[in-house]
Scaffold this motif. Structure first.
Motif, short mmCIF file in Angstrom:
data_model
loop_
_atom_site.label_atom_id
_atom_site.label_comp_id
_atom_site.label_asym_id
_atom_site.label_seq_id
_atom_site.Cartn_x
_atom_site.Cartn_y
_atom_site.Cartn_z
N TYR A 1 61.94 -55.44 11.19
CA TYR A 1 61.42 -53.99 10.19
C TYR A 1 60.75 -54.70 8.96
O TYR A 1 61.22 -54.74 8.01
CB TYR A 1 63.06 -53.38 9.69
N ASP A 2 59.66 -55.25 9.29
CA ASP A 2 58.86 -56.09 8.27
C ASP A 2 58.37 -55.32 7.12
O ASP A 2 58.00 -55.55 5.99
CB ASP A 2 57.76 -56.48 8.85
N ASN A 3 58.31 -53.61 7.30
CA ASN A 3 58.01 -52.78 6.22
C ASN A 3 58.77 -52.19 5.13
O ASN A 3 58.49 -51.67 4.35
CB ASN A 3 56.84 -51.84 6.97
N LEU A 4 60.22 -52.25 5.66
CA LEU A 4 61.26 -51.78 5.06
C LEU A 4 61.55 -52.29 3.45
O LEU A 4 61.55 -51.48 2.62
CB LEU A 4 62.50 -51.92 5.48
N LEU A 5 60.98 -53.51 3.02
CA LEU A 5 61.44 -54.07 1.87
C LEU A 5 60.30 -53.48 1.09
O LEU A 5 60.67 -53.09 -0.12
CB LEU A 5 61.40 -55.45 1.90
N ALA A 6 59.30 -53.36 1.65
CA ALA A 6 58.25 -52.83 0.30
C ALA A 6 58.48 -51.46 0.22
O ALA A 6 58.07 -50.98 -1.01
CB ALA A 6 56.78 -53.12 1.13
N ALA A 7 58.81 -50.68 1.16
CA ALA A 7 59.34 -49.25 0.91
C ALA A 7 60.45 -49.18 -0.19
O ALA A 7 60.49 -48.05 -0.85
CB ALA A 7 59.51 -48.68 2.30
N LEU A 8 61.26 -50.09 -0.10
CA LEU A 8 62.25 -50.06 -0.94
C LEU A 8 62.04 -50.77 -2.35
O LEU A 8 62.87 -50.66 -3.31
CB LEU A 8 63.56 -50.91 -0.57
N GLY B 1 63.07 -47.33 21.20
CA GLY B 1 62.86 -47.68 19.86
C GLY B 1 64.03 -47.67 19.06
O GLY B 1 63.80 -47.90 17.98
N ARG B 2 65.25 -47.47 19.70
CA ARG B 2 66.46 -47.13 19.01
C ARG B 2 66.19 -45.93 18.03
O ARG B 2 65.17 -45.15 17.97
CB ARG B 2 66.85 -48.36 18.09
N LYS B 3 67.16 -45.70 17.09
CA LYS B 3 67.12 -44.32 16.36
C LYS B 3 66.64 -44.34 14.86
O LYS B 3 66.57 -43.42 14.15
CB LYS B 3 68.43 -43.52 16.26
N LEU B 4 66.53 -45.73 14.49
CA LEU B 4 66.05 -46.00 12.83
C LEU B 4 64.51 -46.34 12.86
O LEU B 4 64.12 -47.28 13.44
CB LEU B 4 67.07 -47.05 12.45
N GLU B 5 63.87 -45.32 11.98
CA GLU B 5 62.73 -45.37 11.96
C GLU B 5 61.78 -46.61 11.17
O GLU B 5 60.73 -46.43 11.12
CB GLU B 5 62.25 -43.89 11.78
N TYR B 6 62.81 -47.41 10.70
CA TYR B 6 62.05 -48.30 9.88
C TYR B 6 61.72 -49.71 10.72
O TYR B 6 61.08 -50.69 10.28
CB TYR B 6 63.03 -48.98 8.75
N TYR B 7 62.12 -49.57 12.04
CA TYR B 7 61.84 -50.75 12.85
C TYR B 7 60.18 -50.93 13.03
O TYR B 7 59.56 -49.98 12.88
CB TYR B 7 62.31 -50.64 14.17
N ALA C 1 59.79 -53.77 -2.88
CA ALA C 1 59.16 -54.97 -2.94
C ALA C 1 57.92 -55.03 -3.40
O ALA C 1 57.22 -54.22 -2.80
CB ALA C 1 59.74 -55.92 -1.59
N PRO C 2 57.29 -56.09 -3.87
CA PRO C 2 55.87 -56.26 -4.24
C PRO C 2 54.86 -56.40 -2.96
O PRO C 2 53.59 -56.31 -3.02
CB PRO C 2 55.68 -57.31 -5.24
N ARG C 3 55.51 -56.71 -1.90
CA ARG C 3 54.82 -56.98 -0.65
C ARG C 3 55.82 -56.54 0.48
O ARG C 3 56.92 -56.59 0.35
CB ARG C 3 54.48 -58.44 -0.69
N ASP C 4 55.06 -56.69 1.69
CA ASP C 4 56.02 -56.72 2.87
C ASP C 4 56.67 -57.98 3.04
O ASP C 4 56.17 -59.08 2.74
CB ASP C 4 55.24 -56.37 4.23
N VAL C 5 57.90 -57.84 3.71
CA VAL C 5 58.76 -59.03 3.82
C VAL C 5 59.32 -59.33 5.32
O VAL C 5 59.75 -58.23 5.66
CB VAL C 5 60.24 -58.90 2.87
N PRO C 6 58.87 -60.37 5.93
CA PRO C 6 59.46 -60.32 7.30
C PRO C 6 60.87 -60.28 7.34
O PRO C 6 61.72 -60.85 6.55
CB PRO C 6 59.00 -61.83 7.58
N ALA C 7 61.52 -59.42 8.19
CA ALA C 7 62.80 -59.07 8.30
C ALA C 7 63.29 -58.76 9.73
O ALA C 7 62.33 -58.16 10.28
CB ALA C 7 63.39 -58.12 7.45
N VAL C 8 64.47 -59.27 9.88
CA VAL C 8 64.99 -58.66 11.22
C VAL C 8 66.64 -59.00 11.19
O VAL C 8 67.13 -59.89 10.37
CB VAL C 8 64.43 -59.73 12.55
#
Length: 392
Positions: free
Chosen positions: A358-365, A328-334, A367-374
């Protein structure tokens, strides 16, 4: 010695320029996020393994800051500064330093300050295509730098989550198993304890305080913890907030009263996490485990297979790849695909490149919604060492 250092620096800079040129030609805009970042952002998102290695300090105004331990979070924050509604697609590339404490001491392959060249893709609605795009570009980048002998390691966090959800566990067990996935020794110790119905240690100050918090709301628990710290004269500083301390103590209190995890459930999870093989062989084993346990994880498994099909069609040699369910690598936002590129002479813990979804990271930062991100990052010192066949 000075001449050698200058030559190495020039080679590293030339490599970085070539990588950024490649990324820019692929449609990724060069950006340069700040090196100093708000500490809370990283400490909340990167996970325990990187959290403990982050350089944190307080400035003269009392603000807690850190030297960025990676560049994905800073680039994500930059995206939100430009697109607060998180509704735009964007592709960024970067090259710059990151900083992490090295518990075994700094070395050529694990320096305190290291450089990352990478790409981040935000808002692409076709997640499968974006995953393939980023992975292919990462492979093209290391090959263009001269790397010939390399191997690929894959994992998929979403597939593990699908398995946990299919097991129909109580919500708190699902959250706990998700949380500890990135620390395999701790995860397996937890799984064994849950299956045996063993209670956590209730001795000591933490256990006694957890007992007092049993049944309290989050807000009440925070008040109790704050009052305790005040009575004891313990300052609230370092890597944990009051909310996080209270949450962990509430979780500890719930563990003291929890029913055991069914042993057959623990066995299925153990079997799943033991899979590590060539991609096709690994997916066949996972399908057999799911079928034997009567679990439906077909949508997640189908997505993994489609991705491998596309990568193979685009020239990726899967005979030189491994799919490992515990990776899972070491960064838990994946939250989905994870991968890394490994070179001859460097072990699994020294990848020359890696990345994932890491689709959940932007909302945690914010963002008003989850943002698809890779995205993907290249450890340029390791890449240069591997290309020049420099001993680690």
């Amino acid at each position: 010695m000075v001449a050698e250092s200058a030559k190495a620096f020039e080679a590293l800079e030339a490599q970085a320029r070539a990588l950024l040129d490649l990324f820019a030609r692929a449609g990724y805009e060069p950006v340069a996020p700040a090196i100093i970042q708000p500490a809370g952002v990283f400490l909340d998102q990167v996970g325990e393994q990187v959290r403990s290695r982050t350089y944190v300090f307080t400035d003269l105004a009392g603000e807690e800051l850190c030297l960025r331990p990676d560049l994905t979070v800073p680039v994500s924050r930059l995206y939100l500064e430009r697109h607060p509604d998180a509704g735009a697609q964007a592709r960024y590339c970067y090259n710059g330093p990151a900083f992490r404490f090295q518990p075994l001491g700094p070395s050529a392959t694990h320096p305190r300050e290291f450089r990352q060249a990478g790409i981040e893709c935000f808002g692409a609605p076709d997640k499968e295509s974006a995953d393939v795009e980023v992975l292919l570009l990462a492979v093209e980048a290391v090959k263009s730098a001269g790397l010939r002998e390399y191997w690929l390691r894959f994992g998929d966090i979403a597939l593990f989550y699908a398995l946990i959800d299919a097991l129909q566990l109580p919500e708190r067990w699902r959250l706990k198993l998700r949380h500890y996935f990135w620390r395999p020794p701790v995860f397996h110790a937890l799984l064994a304890r849950l299956a045996k119905g063993e209670r956590p240690d209730s001795d000591g100050l933490a256990g006694a305080l957890a007992e007092k918090l049993a049944g309290e709301t989050q807000e009440a628990a925070e008040e109790t913890v704050a009052a305790y710290l005040d009575r004891k004269g313990i300052p609230l500083a370092g890597n944990r907030s009051l909310r996080e301390i209270a949450t962990r103590l509430l979780d500890h209190a719930a563990d003291l009263r929890a029913a055991p995890l069914p042993k057959e459930v623990a066995t299925v999870i153990d079997y799943y996490l033991a899979v590590s093989a060539a991609p096709r062989e690994a997916t066949e084993k996972i399908a057999m485990i799911a079928k034997g346990a009567g679990l439906d994880i077909d949508p997640g498994l189908d997505a993994v297979l489609r991705r491998f099909d596309r990568l193979e069609r685009d020239g990726i040699d899967l005979t030189r790849a491994t799919f490992a369910t515990e990776f899972g690598r070491k960064l838990e936002y994946y939250s989905g695909l994870v991968f890394q590129v490994e070179a001859a002479g460097l072990d699994e813990n020294e990848p020359v490149a890696g990345g994932g979804r890491y689709d959940n990271l932007l909302a945690a930062l914010g963002a008003p919604r989850d943002v698809p991100a890779v995205g993907s990052a290249i450890h340029t010192e390791r890449l240069l060492a591997a290309v020049e066949k420099v001993s680690p």
